[in-house]
Design an enzyme around this catalytic site. Structure first.
Site, short mmCIF file in Angstrom:
data_model
loop_
_atom_site.label_atom_id
_atom_site.label_comp_id
_atom_site.label_asym_id
_atom_site.label_seq_id
_atom_site.Cartn_x
_atom_site.Cartn_y
_atom_site.Cartn_z
N HIS A 1 5.15 -5.18 -11.50
CA HIS A 1 4.47 -5.07 -10.36
C HIS A 1 3.49 -5.94 -9.88
O HIS A 1 3.28 -6.24 -8.72
CB HIS A 1 4.00 -3.67 -10.04
CG HIS A 1 4.36 -3.21 -8.58
ND1 HIS A 1 5.52 -2.65 -8.03
CD2 HIS A 1 3.25 -2.98 -7.84
CE1 HIS A 1 5.11 -2.63 -6.77
NE2 HIS A 1 3.87 -2.24 -6.67
N ASP B 1 8.64 -3.91 -14.13
CA ASP B 1 7.82 -3.31 -13.15
C ASP B 1 8.15 -1.67 -13.30
O ASP B 1 9.20 -1.27 -13.07
CB ASP B 1 8.72 -3.55 -11.62
CG ASP B 1 7.60 -2.97 -10.55
OD1 ASP B 1 6.90 -1.92 -10.89
OD2 ASP B 1 7.68 -3.74 -9.55
N GLY C 1 0.83 -1.17 0.00
CA GLY C 1 -0.04 0.05 0.07
C GLY C 1 0.79 1.37 0.02
O GLY C 1 1.32 1.59 -1.11
N SER D 1 6.29 -4.55 -2.19
CA SER D 1 5.84 -3.41 -2.60
C SER D 1 6.04 -2.37 -1.33
O SER D 1 7.35 -2.63 -0.66
CB SER D 1 4.58 -3.05 -3.08
OG SER D 1 4.38 -1.86 -3.63
N TRP D 2 5.24 -1.53 -0.75
CA TRP D 2 5.46 -0.98 0.58
C TRP D 2 5.83 -1.96 1.53
O TRP D 2 6.53 -1.35 2.52
CB TRP D 2 4.02 -0.23 0.97
CG TRP D 2 4.08 0.13 2.29
CD1 TRP D 2 3.27 -0.57 3.28
CD2 TRP D 2 4.95 1.11 3.08
NE1 TRP D 2 3.86 0.28 4.49
CE2 TRP D 2 4.34 1.12 4.31
CE3 TRP D 2 5.66 2.18 2.52
CZ2 TRP D 2 5.08 2.09 5.08
CZ3 TRP D 2 6.60 2.85 3.49
CH2 TRP D 2 5.97 2.76 4.79
#
Length: 319
Positions: free
Chosen positions: A299, A271, A43, A115-116
């Site tokens: 991604h 990505d 996120g 990711s985050w």
């Protein structure tokens, strides 16, 4: 090839009281006395998966997952304009992870995130390396302002029409300035209609960025219910407009603190949101890390990316 395991549902769940009015939802899956592994969602603000886990051997792993502050099932929810976002920073999330570890009686754990989630895993591990056995991260990001500037501005070179719509989602007098800060202000507007529109505009851009990836899914970011969309964008804009409260290059500069922790980095060659350069730089700075660049992935991931991740998880289960 590592096959998926049969679906495993949680055997335990609850809420962690952080002491400042927040309650963080967590759940445990797999073997109660198995090897602890913490799954850290992306996120920021995406919330933990609600589907059964299949990547982790339920006879070897004790998998713990949680909803970070103000999203998913954690309370208060960021869709509520009264929720105090000043209590949601990277430091707060690291402290929540440590509090959860202590609450569950875990001495050390494997960390996994994408990711985050990779940013938060790295920030936690550099703060508490003695608590980490191994790290497996996908879609590597370190939340540098240079990275977020690429995602929310630079990538517009490939999707100029979609980026123009994203830029035009903020007031005209803010379109040539800090777009992330402008969106953060929109997400604090007391008018729900303003927040809903800003969330739609933001997520439409996120969808556009991955649209040409080999396995990009239409509506991957937008396909969530309204309150979840609002929370996701409010938290994202809050974090990224503040550089995630990390010094630029901090996680790369301090990668030496991870020496002795085996790490596997899995990143898609295509990505668009998080170019592979960051994963490459991290692999060079982190003693003992192995980087797998997946040629058919972006991604959004791919079967090959999932397979590389599962192979690392399988490798570490008996360590």
């Amino acid at each position: 090839m590592v096959d998926l395991y049969p679906p495993t549902d949680p055997y335990d769940s609850g809420f962690l009281d952080t002491g400042d009015g927040n309650r963080v939802y967590y759940e445990q899956l797999g073997k109660p006395d198995g090897k602890p592994a913490l799954n850290v969602h992306g996120g920021p603000g995406a919330g933990a998966p609600r589907r059964p886990t299949r990547a982790w051997d339920p006879e070897r792993y004790r998998v713990i997952r949680f909803d970070q502050r103000n999203c998913g099932r954690s309370t208060p929810h960021a869709s509520d304009p009264a929720t105090d976002m000043s209590l949601n920073t990277t430091r707060h999330l690291i402290e929540d992870m440590e509090r959860l570890r202590e609450h569950l009686g875990v001495e050390r754990w494997l960390l996994n995130g994408a990711s985050w989630g990779s940013t938060l895993v790295l920030a936690y591990a550099q703060r508490h390396p003695e608590r980490v056995t191994e790290i497996v991260i996908q879609a590597v990001t370190t939340a540098r302002r240079a990275e977020t500037d690429w995602l929310y501005r630079g990538a517009g070179r490939f999707h100029p029409e979609a980026w123009d719509r994203f830029r035009d989602g903020v007031p005209e007098d803010e379109r040539d300035g800090d777009l992330l800060a402008a969106y953060a202000r929109l997400m604090e507007n007391p008018d729900r209609a303003v927040r809903e529109k800003a969330a739609v505009d933001w997520l439409a851009w996120e969808d556009a960025v991955i649209s040409n990836e080999p396995n990009g899914s239409p509506g991957m970011y937008s396909d969530r219910e309204v309150d979840a969309r609002i929370a996701f964008v409010r938290i994202c804009a809050h974090y990224f407009s503040h550089g995630a409260w990390l010094e630029e290059d901090q996680l790369l500069r301090d990668a030496h603190l991870l020496a002795g922790i085996p790490g596997v980095l899995v990143h898609g060659r295509h990505d668009m949101g998080c170019p592979v350069q960051t994963a490459w730089e991290l692999a060079k700075a982190w003693p003992g890390a192995r980087l797998h660049i997946i040629e058919d992935s972006g991604h959004a991931g791919s079967e090959a990316m999932g397979q590389a991740t599962r192979t690392a998880i399988e490798e570490f289960k008996n360590r």
